[in-house]
Design a protein around this motif. Sequence first.
Motif, PDB file in Angstrom:
ATOM      1  N   GLU A 145      -0.766 -54.694  49.929  1.00 33.56           N
ATOM      2  CA  GLU A 145      -1.043 -53.658  50.254  1.00 33.56           C
ATOM      3  C   GLU A 145      -0.016 -52.605  49.378  1.00 33.56           C
ATOM      4  O   GLU A 145       0.070 -51.703  49.184  1.00 33.56           O
ATOM      5  N   GLN A 146       0.828 -53.471  49.081  1.00 35.44           N
ATOM      6  CA  GLN A 146       2.363 -53.021  48.419  1.00 35.44           C
ATOM      7  C   GLN A 146       1.151 -52.443  46.603  1.00 35.44           C
ATOM      8  O   GLN A 146       1.099 -51.054  45.845  1.00 35.44           O
ATOM      9  N   ILE A 147       0.755 -53.507  45.733  1.00 35.81           N
ATOM     10  CA  ILE A 147      -0.008 -53.070  45.109  1.00 35.81           C
ATOM     11  C   ILE A 147      -0.625 -51.928  45.157  1.00 35.81           C
ATOM     12  O   ILE A 147      -1.073 -51.019  44.046  1.00 35.81           O
ATOM     13  N   GLU A 148      -1.790 -51.981  45.890  1.00 35.60           N
ATOM     14  CA  GLU A 148      -2.169 -50.951  46.278  1.00 35.60           C
ATOM     15  C   GLU A 148      -1.656 -49.614  46.386  1.00 35.60           C
ATOM     16  O   GLU A 148      -2.658 -48.883  45.955  1.00 35.60           O
ATOM     17  N   GLU A 149      -0.498 -49.460  46.764  1.00 30.89           N
ATOM     18  CA  GLU A 149       0.546 -47.900  46.669  1.00 30.89           C
ATOM     19  C   GLU A 149       0.491 -47.987  44.944  1.00 30.89           C
ATOM     20  O   GLU A 149       0.732 -46.532  44.760  1.00 30.89           O
ATOM     21  N   LEU A 150       0.849 -49.212  44.741  1.00 31.73           N
ATOM     22  CA  LEU A 150       1.173 -48.691  43.082  1.00 31.73           C
ATOM     23  C   LEU A 150       0.038 -48.249  42.330  1.00 31.73           C
ATOM     24  O   LEU A 150      -0.122 -47.684  41.286  1.00 31.73           O
ATOM     25  N   LEU A 151      -1.114 -48.541  42.729  1.00 26.87           N
ATOM     26  CA  LEU A 151      -2.374 -47.705  41.727  1.00 26.87           C
ATOM     27  C   LEU A 151      -2.159 -46.626  42.156  1.00 26.87           C
ATOM     28  O   LEU A 151      -3.419 -46.207  41.596  1.00 26.87           O
ATOM     29  N   LYS A 152      -2.298 -46.304  43.833  1.00 27.53           N
ATOM     30  CA  LYS A 152      -2.959 -44.757  43.951  1.00 27.53           C
ATOM     31  C   LYS A 152      -1.812 -43.879  42.849  1.00 27.53           C
ATOM     32  O   LYS A 152      -2.683 -43.675  42.669  1.00 27.53           O
ATOM     33  N   ASP A 192      -6.653 -39.740  39.396  1.00 29.74           N
ATOM     34  CA  ASP A 192      -7.314 -38.105  40.767  1.00 29.74           C
ATOM     35  C   ASP A 192      -5.777 -37.640  41.463  1.00 29.74           C
ATOM     36  O   ASP A 192      -6.183 -36.911  42.021  1.00 29.74           O
ATOM     37  N   ALA A 193      -4.695 -38.471  41.249  1.00 30.21           N
ATOM     38  CA  ALA A 193      -3.432 -38.494  41.793  1.00 30.21           C
ATOM     39  C   ALA A 193      -2.999 -37.274  40.812  1.00 30.21           C
ATOM     40  O   ALA A 193      -1.680 -37.036  41.395  1.00 30.21           O
ATOM     41  N   GLY A 194      -3.145 -36.873  40.064  1.00 32.28           N
ATOM     42  CA  GLY A 194      -2.256 -36.421  38.732  1.00 32.28           C
ATOM     43  C   GLY A 194      -1.373 -37.376  37.917  1.00 32.28           C
ATOM     44  O   GLY A 194      -2.052 -38.474  38.088  1.00 32.28           O
ATOM     45  N   GLU A 195      -0.942 -36.756  37.165  1.00 34.11           N
ATOM     46  CA  GLU A 195      -0.393 -37.756  35.965  1.00 34.11           C
ATOM     47  C   GLU A 195       0.642 -38.120  36.281  1.00 34.11           C
ATOM     48  O   GLU A 195       1.934 -37.204  36.754  1.00 34.11           O
ATOM     49  N   VAL A 196       0.922 -39.136  35.889  1.00 37.82           N
ATOM     50  CA  VAL A 196       2.680 -40.337  36.777  1.00 37.82           C
ATOM     51  C   VAL A 196       3.375 -40.319  35.510  1.00 37.82           C
ATOM     52  O   VAL A 196       2.682 -41.370  34.501  1.00 37.82           O
ATOM     53  N   THR A 197       4.526 -40.680  35.332  1.00 40.94           N
ATOM     54  CA  THR A 197       4.977 -40.824  33.556  1.00 40.94           C
ATOM     55  C   THR A 197       5.982 -42.025  34.230  1.00 40.94           C
ATOM     56  O   THR A 197       5.605 -42.971  34.963  1.00 40.94           O
ATOM     57  N   THR A 198       5.766 -42.396  33.188  1.00 39.76           N
ATOM     58  CA  THR A 198       6.380 -43.997  32.973  1.00 39.76           C
ATOM     59  C   THR A 198       7.266 -44.188  33.867  1.00 39.76           C
ATOM     60  O   THR A 198       7.939 -44.962  34.401  1.00 39.76           O
ATOM     61  N   GLY A 199       8.301 -43.237  33.714  1.00 38.11           N
ATOM     62  CA  GLY A 199      10.010 -43.344  34.629  1.00 38.11           C
ATOM     63  C   GLY A 199      10.137 -43.249  36.117  1.00 38.11           C
ATOM     64  O   GLY A 199      10.121 -43.982  36.635  1.00 38.11           O
ATOM     65  N   THR A 200       8.865 -42.757  36.193  1.00 35.62           N
ATOM     66  CA  THR A 200       7.911 -42.097  38.054  1.00 35.62           C
ATOM     67  C   THR A 200       7.625 -43.914  38.466  1.00 35.62           C
ATOM     68  O   THR A 200       8.118 -44.022  38.925  1.00 35.62           O
ATOM     69  N   LEU A 201       6.876 -44.430  37.287  1.00 28.74           N
ATOM     70  CA  LEU A 201       6.891 -45.297  37.727  1.00 28.74           C
ATOM     71  C   LEU A 201       7.948 -46.839  37.990  1.00 28.74           C
ATOM     72  O   LEU A 201       7.900 -47.264  39.007  1.00 28.74           O
ATOM     73  N   ARG A 202       8.088 -46.832  37.287  1.00 26.38           N
ATOM     74  CA  ARG A 202       9.714 -47.912  36.920  1.00 26.38           C
ATOM     75  C   ARG A 202      10.182 -47.430  37.949  1.00 26.38           C
ATOM     76  O   ARG A 202      11.302 -48.766  38.753  1.00 26.38           O
ATOM     77  N   THR A 203      10.751 -46.004  38.345  1.00 27.03           N
ATOM     78  CA  THR A 203      11.637 -46.032  39.549  1.00 27.03           C
ATOM     79  C   THR A 203      10.847 -45.935  40.588  1.00 27.03           C
ATOM     80  O   THR A 203      11.438 -46.121  41.940  1.00 27.03           O
ATOM     81  N   SER A 204       9.719 -46.363  41.304  1.00 28.76           N
ATOM     82  CA  SER A 204       9.647 -46.502  42.561  1.00 28.76           C
ATOM     83  C   SER A 204       9.929 -47.606  43.460  1.00 28.76           C
ATOM     84  O   SER A 204      10.101 -48.228  42.600  1.00 28.76           O
ATOM     85  N   PRO A 205      10.001 -47.289  43.887  1.00 27.42           N
ATOM     86  CA  PRO A 205      10.961 -48.264  45.257  1.00 27.42           C
ATOM     87  C   PRO A 205       9.495 -49.680  45.664  1.00 27.42           C
ATOM     88  O   PRO A 205      10.202 -50.467  46.479  1.00 27.42           O
ATOM     89  N   ILE A 206       8.416 -49.065  45.318  1.00 29.46           N
ATOM     90  CA  ILE A 206       7.409 -50.363  45.940  1.00 29.46           C
ATOM     91  C   ILE A 206       7.782 -51.165  45.221  1.00 29.46           C
ATOM     92  O   ILE A 206       7.814 -52.310  46.010  1.00 29.46           O
ATOM     93  N   HIS A 207       8.413 -51.507  43.242  1.00 31.43           N
ATOM     94  CA  HIS A 207       9.149 -52.519  43.294  1.00 31.43           C
ATOM     95  C   HIS A 207       9.788 -53.118  43.636  1.00 31.43           C
ATOM     96  O   HIS A 207       9.374 -54.839  44.119  1.00 31.43           O
ATOM     97  N   LYS A 208      10.432 -53.460  44.428  1.00 31.67           N
ATOM     98  CA  LYS A 208      11.661 -53.555  45.399  1.00 31.67           C
ATOM     99  C   LYS A 208      11.014 -54.394  45.809  1.00 31.67           C
ATOM    100  O   LYS A 208      10.818 -55.581  46.419  1.00 31.67           O
ATOM    101  N   LEU A 209      10.005 -53.689  46.743  1.00 32.23           N
ATOM    102  CA  LEU A 209       9.262 -54.067  47.943  1.00 32.23           C
ATOM    103  C   LEU A 209       8.640 -55.379  47.893  1.00 32.23           C
ATOM    104  O   LEU A 209       7.907 -57.127  47.888  1.00 32.23           O
ATOM    105  N   ILE A 210       8.256 -55.449  46.499  1.00 35.55           N
ATOM    106  CA  ILE A 210       6.503 -56.575  45.486  1.00 35.55           C
ATOM    107  C   ILE A 210       7.802 -57.716  44.979  1.00 35.55           C
ATOM    108  O   ILE A 210       7.767 -58.344  45.639  1.00 35.55           O
TER     109      ILE A 210
END
Length: 750
Positions: A113-120, A125-143
């Motif tokens: 479920e958490q990997i699917e959230e990261l894939l979104k 289609d969800a817009g451009e996501v920067t590397t910084g935004t991806l790295r700071t996502s709280p989902i990594h802590k959950l994974i």
Amino acid sequence: MRWPWNLFKNGHASANASPSAVRMTWATSRVGRSISRTGLLLRKQLWVFPLLAIAFLGLGGFFVRAAIERTMKNNLGSQLQTLLGVETSMLQTWFKVQEANALAQANDAQVREQIEELLKLTDPDAGEVTTGTLRTSPIHKLIHKELAPTLSTHDYFGYFVSDKTGTIISSDAPELIGVAERPIQIEQLVAKVLNGDTVVIPPVASRVLMKDENGKLRSGVPTMWVCAPVRDATFQPIAVLGLRIRPEREFTGILQLGQFGESGETYAFDHTGRMVSNSRFDESLALLGLIPDEAGQHSLLNVLVRDPGGDLTAGYRPTQRRAKLPLTHMAAEALAGRDGIDLEGYRDYRGVPVVGAWAFLPHYQIGIATEIDRAEAFRPLAILQWTFAGLQTLLALAAVAIFVFSIIVARMQRAAQKAALETQKLGQYTLEKKLGSGAMGIVYKGHHAVLRRPTAIKMLQVDRVNEGTIERFEREVQLTCQLNHPNTVAIYDYGRTPEGLFYYAMEYLDGIDLQALVEKYGPQPEGRVIRILEQICGSLYEAHSLGLVHRDIKPANIMLNRRGGEPDVAKVLDFGLVKAVDEEKQTNLTAAGSLTGTPLYMSPEAIQSPNSVDPRSDLYAVGAVGYYLLTGKPVFDAQNIVDLCQRHVTEIPVVPSVRLGRAVSPELEAALMACLEKSRAKRPQTGRDLAASLSRVPTSQSWSIDEADAWWGRHERSVITGKPSDTAVPPAGSAITSTASYAQTVVTNE
């Protein structure tokens, strides 16, 4: 210190003792008796037996070694295959456990479920996501929180999650998030994972800074990954989950269980021929320069499984860079997909000859090899070889020692024999003067110590004593002793001195042999020839009746003497070539097919098949002797022995009357020509038959006793003393023994 040759000195004699007395003391001493006892050693040539033992030991060692080597190879092959099978099975089980762990985590609902959230977040289609935004996502802590128990429990050292494009969307190393270039080489395997397979990736060097086993950050750290597909609700792969494994832990630990003996090891290598586990020889590999000589450096990923061309541990150094060297025989076979075993030996990555077994696991793209140094594997065989070599060396030394001892004793014995001769004493006989010598025999005139009668004493030449001559000499006297005819030389006695001198005493003859008679006085009258031949026939008839064939009747072997007041008494000498026709073993003293006799007087069968001679062969020679006495010339003249023998076999002799150029009694001529027939059936069958034919010759009585007495009266002095000198005639004394003539004319196997 007293050396063996000092025994020949007169150290035990007084200063006033005569040389003769000194030598007699030596000859009768304890040393002399000891040498006599060693005669058996010299005759039997015992030094040959160690050599035979060496040959048999070598032959036996060859077969024993071959049998043991076959057994060892069978056992060794079975052990290697068993160990390889166990190691392979353990690794495959471990791989499946890693795959099951990774697959379980990839299919965990929370993780998925958490990997699917990261894939979104990375969905275009969800817009451009920067590397910084991806790295700071709280989902990594959950994974990380969800994977932490598995990482801790199963000793994993990190993880990554990548999407279908290969971009890392989550990792325990934040700096990798958003990186499109993968930190490991999985290009060939990502397709398999995204197709639904779970894959264990062999050890590779990390491209990013990672902590090594010592906790130090560096790149190139050996790393393994187990990768499993992450599936969506429709069970379709949407991402890859990879768990990091430290290969130096369990993976290498399993392979190191395959170490055995002093050099046996089991290791793994990848599809490029690079070692992907640690070697048991890391310490020596560092000394050889195959791995960096630094703390924390191991053979894992640092050693190429290539053949250096020679033993590096013995000092060999290749002339090419290691990357250009060929794969070892094992690695080449494994990477070609041919599992196998080699017990003959090949060089490993150190260049050391080894034996081994191997297998390649195509699903995991690694090969596994179990090897042991050949020297260690076959050490029992080498010990066996050293043992046999040691025994053979000892036997060779024994043979040399016995041989040297035999030579020393033989020299001592010859010296003792010469010393005995110098004493002028042989048993009961005193030697007076040397009468003559030949190739092997020597004759002295002497007398018996008690009887005082003149005696001819014959013995072997001291320097030519060997097994064959002694056996022949003994046989000559033993056979001659059986003969009692008055026209056969009489044997009085024979024996052996303590120094090993074999001798026999025979009647002393002071006449002239027929060879010298014709050379000095020319052709003889018919009556005298007949009288001489009749006496020869009488001597041979007795020998033939006992089953003996002389085989060397010739003028030089017949002496003419004045004996007991009787003139022209013939004596047949030298039965050294006599053959016992009823004893096959006697023929073995003469080599098969050899020529024995004097070619001028040999029968055709004696030339063509020497072992088939019989009494009629002697009668052929008697006819040839009579021809010589009558004409003064041999039956055939030739330039060489081959031509002479050929003429005896094929050519009809010229009759004596033609040879002489004057008339000869037809009866005498017929008797002689009958003896010279090529076919034995046409010759006289016995000596008595020939004597009867000669007695019927009209001139048989033409040589009277008075004429014989008159001849001896005129010539006896020159016959006995040899004066006046005549270069064509040897001294009469030397004619007593036929050895001089024998040496010049007889063709034998000796």
